[in-house]
Design a protein around this motif. Structure first.
Motif, PDB file in Angstrom:
ATOM      1  N   HIS A   1       0.775  -1.158   0.038  1.00  0.00           N
ATOM      2  CA  HIS A   1      -0.301   0.088  -0.018  1.00  0.00           C
ATOM      3  C   HIS A   1       0.934   1.141   0.020  1.00  0.00           C
ATOM      4  O   HIS A   1       0.156   2.454  -0.277  1.00  0.00           O
ATOM      5  CB  HIS A   1      -0.987   0.063   1.156  1.00  0.00           C
ATOM      6  N   GLY A   2       2.241   1.207   0.210  1.00  0.00           N
ATOM      7  CA  GLY A   2       3.110   2.250   0.012  1.00  0.00           C
ATOM      8  C   GLY A   2       2.528   3.459   0.863  1.00  0.00           C
ATOM      9  O   GLY A   2       2.361   3.376   2.184  1.00  0.00           O
ATOM     10  N   GLN A   3       2.795   4.599   0.253  1.00  0.00           N
ATOM     11  CA  GLN A   3       2.234   5.879   0.979  1.00  0.00           C
ATOM     12  C   GLN A   3       1.016   5.997   1.665  1.00  0.00           C
ATOM     13  O   GLN A   3       0.644   6.391   2.713  1.00  0.00           O
ATOM     14  CB  GLN A   3       2.479   6.985   0.061  1.00  0.00           C
ATOM     15  N   ALA A   4      -0.233   5.238   0.970  1.00  0.00           N
ATOM     16  CA  ALA A   4      -1.491   5.118   1.786  1.00  0.00           C
ATOM     17  C   ALA A   4      -1.350   4.688   3.237  1.00  0.00           C
ATOM     18  O   ALA A   4      -1.961   5.373   4.249  1.00  0.00           O
ATOM     19  CB  ALA A   4      -2.427   4.518   0.803  1.00  0.00           C
TER      20      ALA A   4
ATOM     21  N   GLY B   1      -2.014   6.832   6.268  1.00  0.00           N
ATOM     22  CA  GLY B   1      -3.359   6.511   7.140  1.00  0.00           C
ATOM     23  C   GLY B   1      -2.851   5.894   8.505  1.00  0.00           C
ATOM     24  O   GLY B   1      -3.477   6.400   9.458  1.00  0.00           O
ATOM     25  N   PHE B   2      -1.755   5.334   8.623  1.00  0.00           N
ATOM     26  CA  PHE B   2      -1.613   4.720   9.875  1.00  0.00           C
ATOM     27  C   PHE B   2      -0.435   5.655  10.643  1.00  0.00           C
ATOM     28  O   PHE B   2      -0.772   5.987  11.918  1.00  0.00           O
ATOM     29  CB  PHE B   2      -1.014   3.348   9.805  1.00  0.00           C
ATOM     30  N   LEU B   3       0.526   5.714   9.987  1.00  0.00           N
ATOM     31  CA  LEU B   3       1.908   6.412  10.844  1.00  0.00           C
ATOM     32  C   LEU B   3       1.277   8.074  10.988  1.00  0.00           C
ATOM     33  O   LEU B   3       1.656   8.351  12.026  1.00  0.00           O
ATOM     34  CB  LEU B   3       2.973   6.216  10.044  1.00  0.00           C
ATOM     35  N   VAL B   4       1.003   8.628   9.966  1.00  0.00           N
ATOM     36  CA  VAL B   4       0.705   9.895   9.972  1.00  0.00           C
ATOM     37  C   VAL B   4      -0.515  10.362  10.811  1.00  0.00           C
ATOM     38  O   VAL B   4      -0.696  10.963  11.865  1.00  0.00           O
ATOM     39  CB  VAL B   4       0.735  10.450   8.795  1.00  0.00           C
TER      40      VAL B   4
END
Length: 551
Positions: A243-246, A250-253
């Protein structure tokens, strides 16, 4: 710093109270409908994982759900695969985690402070209002608190063991395992809390910490790091690859950095938020918290007590500075407070034991908690007409099935607690009767209070979902102007949040039905069922220019 002697002969078996506690925690576990938003979202995401057969990621109504890592969903989906798709199966992993959390606390206290302190610590933790509620919720929090407790307690075992010894290495590597499982349960907080507890102690008690167990000793064990990464890293790597940047956004940021830096989903509060919340979460044991604050300076000078105070203090300070505040964040620091409170209950020396006034207040709270909660519940029902939100006004104002049963149950629990507060000999006996009184209240909360409230607030959602399942042709069902994930769980299929289309079913607030009807091009919907402020409708074909529905 050498470990405390562990040679005291046991005078009681912890397994009988442990089994009694498990029975209380399992009491009517499936009687209460899932509570939205959190239980509904976790439950539906786990149901979708089981239905899709894709155990690598989570979705909610078909859309990626990045709120939490994967472990709790695996456990919930696995429980449903074994036991069936219902509330009992969804909540069982949390109950077992909370039970393990209490047992870990008891087994840590027993060799260090004795039987009475261990029993008291377990009672404070298990029957406190915060743990009583979160320990039966189908969310990630009970499981996370199990890993936090195990990690924090094993870190102390590492610190108290001889530097470089087998016991020290094993304790540190177990800590790494618990942190890895915590990273797989909720994310970075699983490393932050136990790591900070150890660092605060090392920084403030340097003269009491051998050089070999300081920061270098904590960070220099390559096996521990490898174990932690082996547990947590594969899933995170898979999500980044798939899922890369998503996934990063979504989770980390969003659900970690943004949650701390700003107010997410309206969950804000002042700097003093947790100073108000913590006493409520510890009910009915709040008087012990008062005594802990009174003795904080003396406790700080003791190595183990200082470590526990630093652990709890860091949690309160860290989350007080967070932009997003939720009550259950304070539970991450409840294990050390329960341990210290249990030691207070067992204390006999002047200046350490609970003063007479606080002891009488403690006894009164144990006896009166159930009737007080029952009275507040009935008062809220009586004042339902003053609630501003139309939906909750309708939910609260609905007729209560047998309200006398609620009050009678509270009085029965209070009577049982009063019987438990008869005379006893020795600190173990006194702690046992207070613990038994707390267990009586816990039985009433689990057996009557939470099912009563859940049925009132969530029963209509479950009932309308079941009505939708009975409609011929299994039409698509959506939620309009609502966020009730449990609707999809009870429906047994996705129920996205969007405007309904012709022929689809829609769950709508009764006070919003005219607004839905007034949308351009939509004919008035057909009402199928209505429950306490919520309506299930079927959308009709769009209206033609001449005002007639198309054939």
């Amino acid at each position: 710093m050498s470990p405390a002697p562990e040679s005291r002969a046991p005078r009681w078996s912890p397994w009988l109270p442990a089994l009694l506690l498990l029975g209380a925690m399992l009491l009517r576990l499936g009687a209460a409908p899932l509570v939205d938003v959190d239980e509904g979202a976790f439950g539906e995401a786990s149901r979708e994982m089981l239905a899709s057969g894709d155990w690598s990621r989570t979705t909610l109504n078909g859309e990626p759900r990045w709120d939490k890592p994967i472990l709790i969903y695996w456990l919930q989906a696995g429980a449903m695969a074994l036991l069936g798709r219902h509330e009992f199966a969804l909540r069982l992993p949390s109950v077992l985690a909370a039970w393990g959390w209490v047992l870990a606390t008891v087994m840590f206290a027993r060799p260090r402070w004795g039987d009475a302190a261990a029993l008291g610590a377990g009672a404070v933790l298990a029957s406190g209002l915060g743990v009583a509620l979160i320990g039966r919720a189908a969310t990630a929090d009970a499981l996370l608190n199990l890993w936090l407790a195990l990690a924090g307690l094993d870190l102390w075992r590492h610190l108290e063991a001889a530097p470089g010894s087998t016991a020290a290495r094993q304790a540190l590597r177990r800590t790494a395992l618990w942190i890895g499982l915590g990273l797989l349960t909720k994310g970075p907080i699983a490393l932050i809390v136990p790591g900070a507890a150890a660092l605060v102690f090392i920084a403030t008690h340097r003269s009491r910490v051998p050089a070999g167990t300081r920061l270098r000793g904590l960070l220099g064990d390559g096996t521990a790091w490898a174990l932690m990464l082996a547990v947590a890293l594969p899933w995170y790597a898979l999500m980044l690859v798939q899922h890369g940047q998503a996934f990063v956004d979504g989770f980390l940021v969003r659900h970690n950095l943004s949650r701390y830096q700003g107010t997410l989903e309206g969950h804000g509060g002042s700097l003093g938020y947790y100073l108000l919340v913590l006493p409520l979460l510890m009910l009915p044991w709040t008087p012990l918290l008062v005594q802990l604050l009174r003795r904080a300076r003396a406790l700080w000078s003791e190595p183990l007590a200082g470590y526990l105070l630093g652990w709890a203090g860091f949690v309160i300070l860290f989350f007080s500075l967070s932009g997003t505040k939720l009550p259950h964040y304070a539970l991450y620091g409840l294990t050390p407070l329960a341990l210290l409170a249990g030691r207070l209950l067992a204390a006999e020396a002047p200046g350490e034991a609970l003063p007479g006034l606080l002891l009488r207040l403690q006894q009164a709270l144990l006896v009166l908690l159930a009737p007080l909660l029952a009275g507040l519940s009935l008062l809220l029902q009586a004042q339902a007409g003053q609630v501003a939100d139309p939906l909750y006004r309708a939910l609260l104002a609905a007729p209560t099935p047998e309200p006398e049963l609620l009050a009678a149950g509270a009085l029965l629990a209070a009577g049982a607690a009063a019987l438990c507060l008869t005379g006893a000999r020795g600190r173990l006996g006194e702690t046992a009767r207070l613990s038994a009184a707390a267990l009586c209240g816990l039985l009433w909360i689990h057996g009557q209070l939470t099912p009563w409230w859940s049925e009132r607030l969530q029963g209509p959602v479950r009932d309308l979902a079941r009505q939708a399942r009975l409609q011929p042709g299994a039409p698509v069902a959506v939620q309009w102007g609502l966020h009730l994930p449990s609707f999809a769980f009870h429906l047994d299929r996705e129920a996205p949040r969007r405007a309904p289309r012709p022929g689809e079913l829609a769950l709508v607030r009764a006070d919003q039905l005219e607004r839905l009807t007034g949308q351009a091009g939509l004919a008035p919907p057909m009402r199928l069922a209505e429950r306490n402020g919520l309506v299930l409708v079927r959308m009709q074909m769009p209206v033609q220019a001449d005002g007639a529905a198309p054939r």
